[in-house]
Design a protein around this motif. Sequence first.
Motif, PDB file in Angstrom:
ATOM      1  N   PRO A 108      40.737  49.191  37.921  1.00  0.00           N
ATOM      2  CA  PRO A 108      40.862  48.294  39.242  1.00  0.00           C
ATOM      3  C   PRO A 108      39.730  47.207  39.123  1.00  0.00           C
ATOM      4  CG  PRO A 108      39.774  50.476  39.847  1.00  0.00           C
ATOM      5  CD  PRO A 108      40.394  50.545  38.472  1.00  0.00           C
ATOM      6  N   ASN A 109      38.574  47.366  38.046  1.00  0.00           N
ATOM      7  CA  ASN A 109      37.489  46.614  38.183  1.00  0.00           C
ATOM      8  C   ASN A 109      37.710  45.545  36.852  1.00  0.00           C
ATOM      9  OD1 ASN A 109      35.906  46.978  40.152  1.00  0.00           O
ATOM     10  ND2 ASN A 109      34.815  48.682  38.971  1.00  0.00           N
TER      11      ASN A 109
ATOM     12  N   ASN B 101      40.165  42.470  35.060  1.00  0.00           N
ATOM     13  CA  ASN B 101      41.255  41.824  35.203  1.00  0.00           C
ATOM     14  C   ASN B 101      42.098  41.675  34.019  1.00  0.00           C
ATOM     15  OD1 ASN B 101      41.760  39.158  34.057  1.00  0.00           O
ATOM     16  ND2 ASN B 101      41.644  38.099  36.125  1.00  0.00           N
TER      17      ASN B 101
ATOM     18  N   PHE C 233      40.972  39.627  30.560  1.00  0.00           N
ATOM     19  CA  PHE C 233      39.694  40.232  29.983  1.00  0.00           C
ATOM     20  C   PHE C 233      40.094  41.470  29.248  1.00  0.00           C
ATOM     21  CE2 PHE C 233      38.007  37.190  33.275  1.00  0.00           C
ATOM     22  CZ  PHE C 233      37.969  36.179  32.378  1.00  0.00           C
TER      23      PHE C 233
ATOM     24  N   SER D 140      43.532  45.101  37.052  1.00  0.00           N
ATOM     25  CA  SER D 140      43.455  44.806  38.407  1.00  0.00           C
ATOM     26  C   SER D 140      44.528  44.030  38.913  1.00  0.00           C
ATOM     27  CB  SER D 140      42.076  44.352  38.752  1.00  0.00           C
ATOM     28  OG  SER D 140      42.031  43.114  38.134  1.00  0.00           O
TER      29      SER D 140
END
Lengths: 454, 163
Positions: free
Chosen positions: B53-54, B56, B59, B19
């Motif tokens: 997109p979900n 980051n 992670f 993201s």
Amino acid sequence: MVGRRIAEDNVWTQQDISNKRRRKISKIKKKEPLISSHASSKFWADIVSDDILLEIFFRLPDGRTALQSALVCKHWYSLIYNSQFIDRFICHHNDHHHHQQQHHSLLFQRVSCARRNMYMCYFDSKLGRLVSGKNNFFGERPLSGNVKTLPSGMFVEAVFNDLLLVTDKKYKIYICNPLRRQWMQLPDPPLGGGFGFRARTGYGLVCRANSCNTEVGCSINVEYRYRVVLISSTVMDDPTVEIFCSETGKWRTLDVSFPNQETESFGFHPVVCNGILYWLDGKRSFYGISAFDPFNDEDDGGKRCRYVELPIDVPEDGLLVDKTCFGACLGRVRFAHLRKINTGYFELRVWELSCDDDGIAAWDLVHHVRIERENTKKMVPLAFHPSNGDAIFMSCDDIQFCQYEFKTYKYKELGEWPDQMEIRKWRVSVSSLVHPPWPKSIPTLSSTSDECIA
Amino acid sequence: MSSSSTTTTTTRLLMLKASDGVTFEVEEAVATKLGAINNMVEEEGSEDLICLPNVNGKFLGMVLEWCKKHANNNTNSDKGNDEVNKWWDKEFVMDLDQNTLYHLLMAADYLSGTELVDLLTEKVASMIRGKKVEEIRETFKIKSDFLPGQEEEIRKKNSWAFE
């Protein structure tokens, strides 16, 4: 039926419900910015998805921990006190947890010749030691059920997982779950009342799942059927079999004759394996094993009742109980025989029973070891480990209680017998209690149907 | 994350974009440990850049680190490797703080990394085990929203669980 019953209760006020709705909406909104990395105190209560929370709850060690976690917040409560939670929890545990970790207890009771002597102690696999006294095991008083005070002179007659069949000194019969401290008294059996010339010689308890759910499989927890079997006899007659059926709430007498007509009496704790009850035939010494299927009402093909020969040559006056062990391990019936060769030198053999479709039984020798234990004069095999096929519990020289491992030939001393057990004097009856992931509740009796459906 | 493959056959590389724009180059065999990526590869064929997109970058990086370990060790499946994996998993979750644990779990769930979700939920369950209700609330920073008396009412109904 605890989960469902409580979920249906109107614990929540209207305001709570609208709060809950609001939370649902806000949850969807909040769920979007997953990318944010700042810590928030709302994560584990609100934002994390229900599926993930459930996956976490299924991984808790037992029902007790899950019910305690339900008190954390209303959202957790609503997930745990859901009608399907218990079934899915049990299903997860059956699929994922190794049997080795299964928590179990062994209950030891003193048995005197005339009538039983009431002292008991138990071994708890989690504590790893012997604990003395029945009040520790059953608690001071029952928490629920139709019994308000514990019966005096109680004796455990039979076990099914965590359910016990218990009698008191007035021969009343109870079903009890010590893990939930729940008790229920059964009606008196019409014939085998326990008084007069007729003596009760055998008890049995078997449960069966009511229905099997395709998603979670069969579980015996909230809704299930059970049979209590009582064998009684007089000096003159063959044993009489009475069965209590949970669906009808009534006793009935069965026209059963056990195949081994020489059977003097039962009198040993039964072993339950795959819904079949097995008793050693005899009083102080025995000759063979009687097998009985309490759910086979029609006796189709004469399979209801069978006689199983022992895997060793039986002397004329029968085998002595303190040289043998009879029980179940991982769903198989086992029989062990110990022979003393010399002081400090013993031979131990363990067989497992297998039955083909026609009910023809065969014994397989699974362990054959020579045990060397310096200066030990007496060893008694007491019980099989319920979930470890390579372990057996023994008593050494009437002092120590230990676990013997067949693979490593090693002992683990688990404690010394309490003095009150007077283990030298009395025979010890052993009940093996397996703690399931979620303790069973005892269903209340209904008298709606008159037929026992097998 | 560059590939350090020693095999002679050329393994296909995928680009994963987090993201925050951070990109990761990973072997297909590693990335397809994640169900979501496996589906995308199967459905969309040879798309080499996958946008996530979900998740980051921090992670996603951790999730891929886990995948890499497990993809490598799965190729030759003997018992010793199983032990190594278990030990590695234990180390992986040992010192995760609340925030990381939560985000990692969300990322693993979003990417359908079933085994990783198992590992992380097991970790969270271990943080609940053996704790009193108040201690659980403290650990997870949850405030009780029960009305006065409700909690007691529930305790009473299943008193066996609260002895």
